[in-house]
Motif scaffolding. Structure first.
Motif, PDB file in Angstrom:
ATOM      1  N   ARG A  46       0.848  -1.196   0.000  1.00 14.84           N
ATOM      2  CA  ARG A  46       0.000   0.000   0.000  1.00 14.84           C
ATOM      3  C   ARG A  46       0.880   1.242   0.000  1.00 14.84           C
ATOM      4  N   ASP A  50       3.516   0.473  -2.406  1.00 18.62           N
ATOM      5  CA  ASP A  50       2.867   0.044  -3.640  1.00 18.62           C
ATOM      6  C   ASP A  50       3.621   0.575  -4.857  1.00 18.62           C
ATOM      7  N   SER A  94       6.128  -3.408   3.254  1.00 18.64           N
ATOM      8  CA  SER A  94       5.581  -2.426   4.193  1.00 18.64           C
ATOM      9  C   SER A  94       6.725  -1.938   5.063  1.00 18.64           C
ATOM     10  N   SER A  99       1.030  -2.703   8.187  1.00 19.15           N
ATOM     11  CA  SER A  99      -0.158  -2.492   7.353  1.00 19.15           C
ATOM     12  C   SER A  99      -1.068  -3.707   7.467  1.00 19.15           C
ATOM     13  N   ASP A 101      -3.860  -4.897   6.149  1.00 16.96           N
ATOM     14  CA  ASP A 101      -4.305  -5.715   5.022  1.00 16.96           C
ATOM     15  C   ASP A 101      -3.146  -6.449   4.366  1.00 16.96           C
ATOM     16  N   VAL A 102      -1.969  -5.812   4.313  1.00 16.24           N
ATOM     17  CA  VAL A 102      -0.800  -6.487   3.746  1.00 16.24           C
ATOM     18  C   VAL A 102      -0.447  -7.717   4.578  1.00 16.24           C
ATOM     19  N   THR A 344      -5.452  -0.233   7.120  1.00 12.93           N
ATOM     20  CA  THR A 344      -6.669  -0.390   6.330  1.00 12.93           C
ATOM     21  C   THR A 344      -6.962  -1.871   6.188  1.00 12.93           C
TER      22      THR A 344
END
Length: 345
Positions: A46, A50, A94, A99, A101-102, A344
């Protein structure tokens, strides 16, 4: 001195530490990948990470001839989909390693039988604990909210992995020369401060590149959004020609990243198109012909392997964002409403 400014300056030594301290582990991970022969490489990230994953998409495709895809984390975290990853290797990126969701995608990828790798600056992070092979960035604490040295360290770690996986001694030698190249590029700070002063009234711009430096266009735009609150839109020049170029009028601000290599001819065509429209182009390049097309030329002082240019060509953009934020009266260390770790799902 601001934290962001100091951390931009720390990048040569951060890369030197990474090369010295993580090379053996990266070689071991490359050996595991060779033994596994995954059918696809999936990247999970992210934000700034990302953009590093976008770089990896080009890098592993070019160096290792691997099918590479960027994950959609919401498939796992929102929709609850179970993906068939038994023949995949999955890399999570990350800098904080936190993170949410990762980490969840990486955990489920491991359960699905994938070989899992995590790039992080935090050895004690959930990401490091959730993967088979953690890779540490060794960038040191990053106190400014905008990521700078952890971004370039992520790119360098990915390039090290690709080089070891391919047995590419030429690329490994080029990586060893990166700290000195970065030292040279740090000398551009006064030029970028002057550019920021000239552009201090802008409220929007585009950030353009092609190929491996598409990641540079993305990351430059993100830094300008985070620190200066600009409407900064990144594009591949190919996509930009398919309609968005219509926004360009006289004095429209455009950043172009155009290092020597296979993508340079198309970047020169883009610079010519912008010059015909009388855009205010800031061009970061080595080519005198390209630089002559700029309203504000930024001549890069070093040549590096084209595959590694995103690691050095982002540095002028980091300085530009830093000084433009200050010219606008903003604190680039602490952008409004943002946090160093974003969670997130």
């Amino acid at each position: 001195m601001l934290h962001m400014q100091a951390e931009i300056g720390e990048q040569p030594e951060a890369i030197r530490r990474l090369l010295c301290e993580e090379g053996a582990q990266i070689a071991r991970v490359a050996a595991a990948l060779r033994a596994r022969q995954p059918a696809v490489l999936l990247l999970v990230a992210r934000g700034t990470s990302d953009n590093a994953a976008t770089y990896a998409k080009y890098l592993f495709g070019l160096v290792n001839h691997t099918i590479v895809a960027l994950a959609a984390p919401s498939l796992t975290t929102v929709y609850g989909a179970s993906l068939n990853l038994a023949q995949a290797a999955v890399i999570g990126i990350s800098q904080s390693g936190e993170s949410t969701d990762v980490v969840e995608v990486m955990r489920q990828a491991g359960q699905a039988g994938a070989l899992t790798i995590g790039l992080t600056n935090n050895a004690a992070s959930p990401l490091a604990a959730s993967v088979q092979y953690p890779l540490l960035l060794h960038a040191g604490e990053e106190k400014a909210l905008p990521a700078t040295k952890t971004y370039t360290a992520s790119l360098a770690a990915l390039a090290m992995l690709a080089a070891h996986l391919a047995g590419d001694k030429r690329l490994l030698e080029a990586l060893a020369a990166l700290p000195e190249a970065l030292h040279a590029v740090l000398e551009l700070e006064p030029i970028m401060a002057e550019a920021a002063a000239r552009f201090r009234h802008i409220e929007r711009c585009v950030s353009l590149a092609r190929g491996v430096n598409y990641a540079t266009a993305l990351e430059a735009a993100l830094k300008l959004k985070e620190t200066c609150y600009l409407s900064a839109e990144p594009y591949s020049t190919a996509d930009f020609m398919h309609g968005p170029i219509a926004v360009v009028e006289e004095d429209f601000p455009a950043l172009l990243f155009a290092p020597p290599g296979r993508a340079q001819p198309v970047m020169e065509e883009m610079a010519q198109a912008l010059a015909r429209r009388r855009a205010a182009s800031l061009i970061v390049a080595r080519s005198p012909d390209l630089l002559r097309l700029a309203a504000l030329p930024v001549a890069m002082p070093v040549d590096v392997d084209e595959l590694l240019t995103p690691i050095v060509y982002i540095v002028p953009a980091q300085f530009f964002a830093l000084h433009l934020a200050q010219a606008k009266g903003f604190d680039p260390d602490a952008p409004r409403g943002l946090h160093k770790v974003t969670r997130t799902r």
